[in-house]
Design a protein around this motif. Structure first.
Motif, PDB file in Angstrom:
ATOM      1  N   ASN A  81       0.850  -1.179   0.000  1.00 23.94           N
ATOM      2  CA  ASN A  81       0.000   0.000   0.000  1.00 23.94           C
ATOM      3  C   ASN A  81       0.895   1.242   0.000  1.00 23.94           C
ATOM      4  O   ASN A  81       1.547   1.551   0.988  1.00 23.94           O
ATOM      5  CB  ASN A  81      -0.881  -0.058   1.248  1.00 23.94           C
ATOM      6  N   MET A  82       0.941   1.937  -1.134  1.00 28.03           N
ATOM      7  CA  MET A  82       1.896   3.040  -1.255  1.00 28.03           C
ATOM      8  C   MET A  82       1.555   4.222  -0.365  1.00 28.03           C
ATOM      9  O   MET A  82       2.429   4.893   0.159  1.00 28.03           O
ATOM     10  CB  MET A  82       1.996   3.475  -2.711  1.00 28.03           C
ATOM     11  N   GLN A  83       0.247   4.451  -0.168  1.00 30.98           N
ATOM     12  CA  GLN A  83      -0.161   5.530   0.736  1.00 30.98           C
ATOM     13  C   GLN A  83       0.368   5.250   2.136  1.00 30.98           C
ATOM     14  O   GLN A  83       0.810   6.140   2.847  1.00 30.98           O
ATOM     15  CB  GLN A  83      -1.689   5.660   0.781  1.00 30.98           C
TER      16      GLN A  83
ATOM     17  N   ALA B 297      12.109   1.774   0.086  1.00 29.99           N
ATOM     18  CA  ALA B 297      12.896   1.011  -0.886  1.00 29.99           C
ATOM     19  C   ALA B 297      11.932   0.340  -1.839  1.00 29.99           C
ATOM     20  O   ALA B 297      10.929  -0.230  -1.414  1.00 29.99           O
ATOM     21  CB  ALA B 297      13.742  -0.036  -0.166  1.00 29.99           C
ATOM     22  N   PHE B 298      12.228   0.412  -3.144  1.00 31.13           N
ATOM     23  CA  PHE B 298      11.357  -0.202  -4.135  1.00 31.13           C
ATOM     24  C   PHE B 298      12.016  -1.466  -4.687  1.00 31.13           C
ATOM     25  O   PHE B 298      13.147  -1.433  -5.167  1.00 31.13           O
ATOM     26  CB  PHE B 298      11.080   0.801  -5.266  1.00 31.13           C
ATOM     27  N   PHE B 299      11.296  -2.582  -4.569  1.00 34.01           N
ATOM     28  CA  PHE B 299      11.788  -3.877  -5.061  1.00 34.01           C
ATOM     29  C   PHE B 299      11.025  -4.246  -6.319  1.00 34.01           C
ATOM     30  O   PHE B 299       9.822  -4.006  -6.406  1.00 34.01           O
ATOM     31  CB  PHE B 299      11.536  -4.983  -4.012  1.00 34.01           C
ATOM     32  N   TYR B 300      11.736  -4.852  -7.253  1.00 38.80           N
ATOM     33  CA  TYR B 300      11.046  -5.354  -8.440  1.00 38.80           C
ATOM     34  C   TYR B 300      11.765  -6.604  -8.925  1.00 38.80           C
ATOM     35  O   TYR B 300      12.986  -6.597  -9.104  1.00 38.80           O
ATOM     36  CB  TYR B 300      11.013  -4.276  -9.533  1.00 38.80           C
TER      37      TYR B 300
ATOM     38  N   THR C 110      10.573   2.714 -10.894  1.00 36.81           N
ATOM     39  CA  THR C 110       9.993   3.242  -9.671  1.00 36.81           C
ATOM     40  C   THR C 110       8.870   4.207 -10.012  1.00 36.81           C
ATOM     41  O   THR C 110       7.774   4.139  -9.428  1.00 36.81           O
ATOM     42  CB  THR C 110      11.061   3.990  -8.837  1.00 36.81           C
ATOM     43  N   GLU C 111       9.163   5.053 -10.964  1.00 38.90           N
ATOM     44  CA  GLU C 111       8.165   6.046 -11.340  1.00 38.90           C
ATOM     45  C   GLU C 111       6.889   5.373 -11.839  1.00 38.90           C
ATOM     46  O   GLU C 111       5.771   5.728 -11.471  1.00 38.90           O
ATOM     47  CB  GLU C 111       8.732   6.967 -12.422  1.00 38.90           C
ATOM     48  N   GLY C 112       7.090   4.326 -12.685  1.00 41.52           N
ATOM     49  CA  GLY C 112       5.943   3.596 -13.194  1.00 41.52           C
ATOM     50  C   GLY C 112       5.121   2.985 -12.074  1.00 41.52           C
ATOM     51  O   GLY C 112       3.886   3.015 -12.097  1.00 41.52           O
ATOM     52  N   TYR C 113       5.805   2.452 -11.060  1.00 42.41           N
ATOM     53  CA  TYR C 113       5.081   1.799  -9.979  1.00 42.41           C
ATOM     54  C   TYR C 113       4.367   2.802  -9.082  1.00 42.41           C
ATOM     55  O   TYR C 113       3.167   2.662  -8.811  1.00 42.41           O
ATOM     56  CB  TYR C 113       6.044   0.932  -9.149  1.00 42.41           C
ATOM     57  N   VAL C 114       5.078   3.836  -8.648  1.00 45.14           N
ATOM     58  CA  VAL C 114       4.447   4.769  -7.703  1.00 45.14           C
ATOM     59  C   VAL C 114       3.367   5.611  -8.383  1.00 45.14           C
ATOM     60  O   VAL C 114       2.475   6.124  -7.708  1.00 45.14           O
ATOM     61  CB  VAL C 114       5.466   5.701  -6.985  1.00 45.14           C
TER      62      VAL C 114
ATOM     63  N   GLU D 188      11.235  11.668  -1.688  1.00 44.31           N
ATOM     64  CA  GLU D 188      11.934  11.620  -2.974  1.00 44.31           C
ATOM     65  C   GLU D 188      11.393  10.498  -3.852  1.00 44.31           C
ATOM     66  O   GLU D 188      11.177  10.673  -5.044  1.00 44.31           O
ATOM     67  CB  GLU D 188      13.436  11.390  -2.751  1.00 44.31           C
ATOM     68  N   ILE D 189      11.206   9.326  -3.245  1.00 47.29           N
ATOM     69  CA  ILE D 189      10.734   8.152  -4.010  1.00 47.29           C
ATOM     70  C   ILE D 189       9.390   8.455  -4.645  1.00 47.29           C
ATOM     71  O   ILE D 189       9.138   8.110  -5.797  1.00 47.29           O
ATOM     72  CB  ILE D 189      10.630   6.923  -3.081  1.00 47.29           C
ATOM     73  N   PHE D 190       8.532   9.123  -3.903  1.00 47.86           N
ATOM     74  CA  PHE D 190       7.188   9.344  -4.441  1.00 47.86           C
ATOM     75  C   PHE D 190       7.104  10.575  -5.340  1.00 47.86           C
ATOM     76  O   PHE D 190       6.300  10.621  -6.254  1.00 47.86           O
ATOM     77  CB  PHE D 190       6.167   9.435  -3.298  1.00 47.86           C
ATOM     78  N   GLU D 191       7.946  11.569  -5.062  1.00 48.67           N
ATOM     79  CA  GLU D 191       7.815  12.794  -5.852  1.00 48.67           C
ATOM     80  C   GLU D 191       8.851  12.904  -6.974  1.00 48.67           C
ATOM     81  O   GLU D 191       8.554  13.430  -8.044  1.00 48.67           O
ATOM     82  CB  GLU D 191       7.892  14.014  -4.930  1.00 48.67           C
ATOM     83  N   ARG D 192      10.075  12.428  -6.702  1.00 50.76           N
ATOM     84  CA  ARG D 192      11.110  12.552  -7.730  1.00 50.76           C
ATOM     85  C   ARG D 192      11.901  11.250  -7.870  1.00 50.76           C
ATOM     86  O   ARG D 192      13.098  11.210  -7.621  1.00 50.76           O
ATOM     87  CB  ARG D 192      12.078  13.693  -7.361  1.00 50.76           C
ATOM     88  N   PRO D 193      11.218  10.170  -8.252  1.00 49.79           N
ATOM     89  CA  PRO D 193      11.949   8.902  -8.399  1.00 49.79           C
ATOM     90  C   PRO D 193      12.991   9.014  -9.500  1.00 49.79           C
ATOM     91  O   PRO D 193      12.776   9.693 -10.507  1.00 49.79           O
ATOM     92  CB  PRO D 193      10.850   7.902  -8.765  1.00 49.79           C
ATOM     93  N   LYS D 194      14.143   8.362  -9.269  1.00 56.41           N
ATOM     94  CA  LYS D 194      15.216   8.454 -10.255  1.00 56.41           C
ATOM     95  C   LYS D 194      15.072   7.400 -11.334  1.00 56.41           C
ATOM     96  O   LYS D 194      15.500   7.573 -12.450  1.00 56.41           O
ATOM     97  CB  LYS D 194      16.575   8.306  -9.555  1.00 56.41           C
ATOM     98  N   GLU D 195      14.500   6.272 -10.959  1.00 54.73           N
ATOM     99  CA  GLU D 195      14.405   5.171 -11.913  1.00 54.73           C
ATOM    100  C   GLU D 195      13.043   5.161 -12.595  1.00 54.73           C
ATOM    101  O   GLU D 195      12.016   5.432 -11.965  1.00 54.73           O
ATOM    102  CB  GLU D 195      14.608   3.825 -11.179  1.00 54.73           C
ATOM    103  N   LYS D 196      13.050   4.791 -13.854  1.00 58.16           N
ATOM    104  CA  LYS D 196      11.816   4.678 -14.638  1.00 58.16           C
ATOM    105  C   LYS D 196      10.824   3.696 -13.991  1.00 58.16           C
ATOM    106  O   LYS D 196       9.632   3.947 -13.893  1.00 58.16           O
ATOM    107  CB  LYS D 196      12.149   4.174 -16.055  1.00 58.16           C
TER     108      LYS D 196
END
Lengths: 251, 294
Positions: free
Chosen positions: A205-207, A217-220, A242-246, A232-240
């Motif tokens: 649950n991302m919220q 930490a984002f696992f895939y 991560t961005e797709g997931y969040v 940072e993870i939710f607003e400015r993710p560095k990885e594509k």
């Protein structure tokens, strides 16, 4: 992050066939909450179960790599001793069904050492207070643990873990079996607990991650893709990925 | 139209289900009633539980038949089954714990389960023969003794205890073991005080099942405990047992002995039934206490 309480170094694990997690390097600071997010099957539960050596209790499980707690590798220590320092709360509430509420909380004290009655009473009281359950159960401490609702049972499990006086608290999707009100209570609780403990929480649950965690930490597919401050993870993710997931594009 | 057919089918099914209940209850009731009627005279005679059987007698003009009682057989059965339970419960329980808690998929664990299955299919007379042969070869002075009898009964009880305890342990959710393990509770403590506690109802049921089985067996005792009309005289001496008495007396031509056999049979049924009801009450009370009436 200024200090490290716990760190996984080159951690890989499997259930006999292909690897479930591969080469994870992740650090956890003291008095903070770290969320581990990712789609189902990404290895987040496997990872957290490696942190207190519960993973190896599964049939044909393998672990390689190191996990440091205060700078010492827990894989070179006695697993029961490790688990006394690292508490765990599971997905589904699992209070000891044949025990009373009081006995559930006192379990670690009674099984793992000698404590006087007064000491036990005091720790049980403090643990139930810390788990925000005391007010609800104080009048029937000696009723069966399964007489409680699901949300209460989960907080009882948290109290039971706290009574063992751990340094780190692992939570494996602690709210996935709970209703929204119970979830809110447990989240409030995590917010308080992270002042005292190193909390590591797996959630899909991302919220929830955004609400309770300092770092995320984002696992895939069994790999750690990105770790950073939650904001940072939710607003400015560095990885594509991560961005797709969040942003909810997959997962 | 459809609704009427549905109601009709429903009613028929209900009636049929109720009828099968009656069919199941008839043998039980009939056994109890018959045993009571035929054994009434012996059961109501004052020394039924405290005396030895009287001399054989069939009523003739001018004679009164005494019944005596089944004390030697009753004491013998309690002693034989008691010792057999003391032997087989720890062994069976330990085997089950090994298989479920420690064995995982080890071949040795599967071997135990398979052996228990085979052993529980062995005819009871063979269990008696096995112990008879073993004792005759090794301890010839006590071939016919209560000890031999208990050993023969243990051969029957061990597989029942093992298999039912195994099943009971398997019904304990793994989450209970994980909870204990995650608290750093050692495996043996968790097994003894958490897993066993959760499996207790099933284990008690299994033990009672094995006790009931052993208490009703005559065949393995024919070659071992042998029988003895003098009362229980220790485990190195031959001992009587209720099934042996029923076997001997029911096939005799004497009316007082036949009545004793029926009375003894009813006693056996009541003991087994009583044990099972008692255990259910105890377990229900334990469960109620834990569910908590806040």
């Amino acid at each position: 992050m200024d200090a490290t309480k716990m760190a996984a170094v080159g951690l890989s694990a499997s259930y006999g066939r292909g690897p479930a997690i591969t080469d994870i390097n992740l650090e956890f600071g003291p008095n903070s909450a770290t969320a581990i997010i990712g789609p189902s099957g990404c290895g987040k539960s496997t990872f957290i179960r490696c942190l207190n050596r519960m993973h190896e209790t599964a049939p044909r499980a393998t672990v390689t790599g190191k996990v440091f707690l205060d700078g010492e590798d827990i894989y070179e220590q006695d697993p029961t001793a490790v688990r006394r320092r690292i508490g765990m709360v599971f997905q589904r509430p699992n209070p000891f069904a044949t025990m009373t509420i009081f006995d559930n909380v006192a379990a670690a004290l009674r099984f793992n050492g000698r404590h006087s009655r007064e000491e036990t009473d005091k720790i049980v009281y403090e643990s139930l207070q810390a788990a925000a359950l005391w007010e609800e159960v104080k009048d029937h401490l000696f009723a069966g643990a399964t007489s409680l609702s699901g949300g209460q049972q989960q907080r009882l499990c948290i109290a039971r873990a706290l009574a063992a006086q751990p340094e780190v608290l692992l939570m494996d999707e602690p709210c996935s079996a709970l209703d929204p009100i119970s979830t809110a209570k447990v989240e409030d609780l995590i917010f308080t607990l992270k002042r005292t403990y190193t909390v590591i929480i797996v959630t899909h649950n991302m919220q929830q991650a955004a609400r309770v965690a300092d770092r995320t930490a984002f696992f895939y597919l069994g790999k750690l893709i990105e770790v950073n401050d939650t904001k940072e993870i939710f607003e400015r993710p560095k990885e594509k990925l991560t961005e797709g997931y969040v942003s909810g594009r997959f997962g | 139209m459809g609704a009427r057919i549905r109601h009709g089918v429903n009613l028929t099914a209900t009636v049929l289900a109720a009828l099968t209940l009656v069919v199941v209850l008839i043998p039980l009731a009939s056994i109890l009633v018959t045993a009571f009627q035929r054994g009434e005279a012996a059961l109501t005679s004052p020394g039924f539980f405290t005396e030895s059987p009287a001399n054989p007698c069939s009523p003739r003009a001018g004679t009164v038949c005494h019944y005596g009682g089944i004390a030697p057989a009753l004491d013998g059965t309690l002693a034989l089954v008691g010792l057999a339970a003391l032997i087989s419960v720890p062994i069976g329980l330990a085997a089950a714990i090994f298989v479920v808690e420690y064995g995982r998929d080890r071949p040795s664990a599967r071997l135990i389960t398979a052996s228990a299955d085979v052993l529980s299919g062995v005819p009871s007379i063979v269990a008696g023969l096995f112990i008879y042969t073993y004792m005759a070869a090794n301890y010839p002075q006590i071939v016919f003794s209560a000890l031999s009898g208990s050993l023969a009964l243990s051969v029957l009880m061990i597989p029942i205890v093992t298999r039912t305890a195994e099943e009971a342990l398997r019904t304990v959710p793994n989450s209970q073991r994980e909870a204990a393990e995650a608290l750093g509770i050692t495996k043996w403590k968790a097994t003894l005080r958490i897993t066993l506690g959760a499996a207790l109802p099933g284990i008690v049921t299994g033990v009672l099942l094995s006790v009931a089985r052993a208490a009703g067996e005559a065949a393995p005792l024919l070659l071992t405990a042998f029988g003895n009309n003098l009362g229980f005289q220790g485990f190195t001496q031959p001992s009587d047992a209720i099934p042996l008495l029923v076997y001997d007396f029911a096939t005799s031509p004497y009316q007082n002995w036949i009545a004793l056999a029926w009375g003894a049979a009813l006693t056996l049924i009541v003991i087994v039934l009583g044990l099972s009801i008692l255990s259910r009450l105890v377990l229900a009370r334990m469960a109620r206490r834990l569910r908590g009436s806040a």
